[in-house]
Design an enzyme around this catalytic site. Sequence first.
Site, PDB file in Angstrom:
ATOM      1  N   SER A 135       1.247  -2.104  12.470  1.00 24.97           N
ATOM      2  CA  SER A 135       2.640  -1.784  12.119  1.00 24.97           C
ATOM      3  C   SER A 135       3.538  -1.478  13.305  1.00 24.97           C
ATOM      4  O   SER A 135       4.755  -1.350  13.134  1.00 24.97           O
ATOM      5  CB  SER A 135       2.681  -0.611  11.139  1.00 24.97           C
ATOM      6  OG  SER A 135       2.429  -1.053   9.831  1.00 24.97           O
ATOM      7  N   LYS A 138       6.728  -3.458  13.842  1.00 20.89           N
ATOM      8  CA  LYS A 138       8.057  -3.157  13.296  1.00 20.89           C
ATOM      9  C   LYS A 138       9.062  -2.752  14.373  1.00 20.89           C
ATOM     10  O   LYS A 138      10.274  -2.871  14.161  1.00 20.89           O
ATOM     11  CB  LYS A 138       7.943  -2.061  12.228  1.00 20.89           C
ATOM     12  CG  LYS A 138       7.161  -2.486  10.985  1.00 20.89           C
ATOM     13  CD  LYS A 138       7.099  -1.378   9.958  1.00 20.89           C
ATOM     14  CE  LYS A 138       6.392  -1.816   8.692  1.00 20.89           C
ATOM     15  NZ  LYS A 138       4.937  -1.970   8.839  1.00 20.89           N
ATOM     16  N   SER A 335       7.298   3.082   7.338  1.00 22.24           N
ATOM     17  CA  SER A 335       6.472   1.900   7.613  1.00 22.24           C
ATOM     18  C   SER A 335       6.502   0.957   6.412  1.00 22.24           C
ATOM     19  O   SER A 335       5.476   0.478   5.933  1.00 22.24           O
ATOM     20  CB  SER A 335       5.038   2.276   7.967  1.00 22.24           C
ATOM     21  OG  SER A 335       4.420   1.263   8.735  1.00 22.24           O
TER      22      SER A 335
END
Length: 502
Positions: A135, A138, A335
């Site tokens: 993640s 991102k 997230s």
Amino acid sequence: MSPPVPPVGAAPLPPQAPPPRRRPVRLVAVLASALIVALAAVGLAVVRPGPLAGWLGGEDSRTAAARTPEPPPPAVLAGADGNAPLPTPEGVRAALEPLVRAAALGDRVNVSVADVTTGQALYGSGQDAPTVPASVTKLATGVAVLAARGPAYRIPTRAVAGAAPGEVVLVGGGDPTLAVDKNGFYPGAARLDDLAAQVRKALGGTAPTKVTVDSSLFTGPVYGPGWDSDIPTGGFGAAITALMTDGARRDPAEARRTEEAMNHAAERVPQPDLTAGRQFATLLGLSGAAAEVKRGTAPADSGASAAGAPAPGAELGKVESLPMVRLVDIMISDSDNVIAEAMARQVALAKGKPGSFDGGAAATDQVLGELGLPADEISLADGSGLSRTNRISPSLLTDLITLAGNGSHPDLAAIFGGLPVGGWSGTLDERYQASVTKAGAGVVRAKTGTLSGVNAIAGLVTTADGRLLTFAVLTDRTPDTLDETRQALDRITSALAGCGCR
């Protein structure tokens, strides 16, 4: 496709001297306090994050009941000292080398540490090696969409007149936060009931007869390449379509109640665009067979009209999403994978590419290259980090964070608003609690990434002397010891927070 994770083998020893940067990065040397100024310029206070409604505006239905007002939140991250001494590469190496070799991190640990003021590399071990980022991806998606669309951009959802009398075509613009009504999952989101009211007024005496869904703005597969088989049903991902409500959550009210206990996971509908179409049809008063919807394409607007009725293609109403800066906030703080994939497609559309996984990945690569970042050190298959075929180097991440924080691109400073704070908020809320990591509580602000066998963290930290540093630690061959691995990562960032490293 990116190359697979290299076969298991001994990780190279950390270098004995700070490695020279092998490619130029266009960084402007300014005072570290420029980060704080840039954050203030976009209205993002560096304080303990409050309820989501406080970030997004509007009433948060989750907290609407009367309650005792809380006192103003205290500052978490102190302003960086522009005169603070710069850590030395030798000091950083001495602080980090023993920690980087922790068994809980596995045998492939790639690290980059740099100074935000100067962009100078202070420590590197595998810093240019493509690594599975999870993640942490991102951060790249957020910077790319802020650069491509701008912080103030809003995503439209439109309704237009169909070819048949009374037909309404609901046109998805890619807003993943669109709500049905005031009880939507994302506070302040655009609402279908507002759009339905506009449509009824625009139709005048013509009664709605059916709803057609145009979700053609997004193309290609709805699930990402390299996603684990349980992603479509596991609650952290969804079919990515140009029209959806509440991030494709089946029951947004239940998702609100359980989001903390479920770590933001929620059951998702398999065809988000058709679900949104049926919800819209109900709002227009259709029922039974008339409430069933099909996919189609909105007719072009001819500008003509017949007997006062809207001509095919005429716009009947439009609602717009929260501004891009706030969508990026939610994406990073929670997230949120569905928002991330929608943001990657906004990058693609802004760059004239297809609104697909491939288009988003190619456009993100293009935008980062245009910003002067080393695009050869990133290879993406999606925008959320769910794909195991994604690769990003730690040094690209520290370059990206430095670029966003050094004042040369003020719009990019919006990336910091949603970053979790160590021991305080988001995915770092329960971390930095142990005695060996408490130095990072309140002074580490970072995005985390987790897949099985993959753990990563990248962000900012203020040293004990007040110097603002950026770091990225990526591991993609970790043992099955999640708590120990996270603490090993936190020990690295806490070491930077607790030392002058000189």
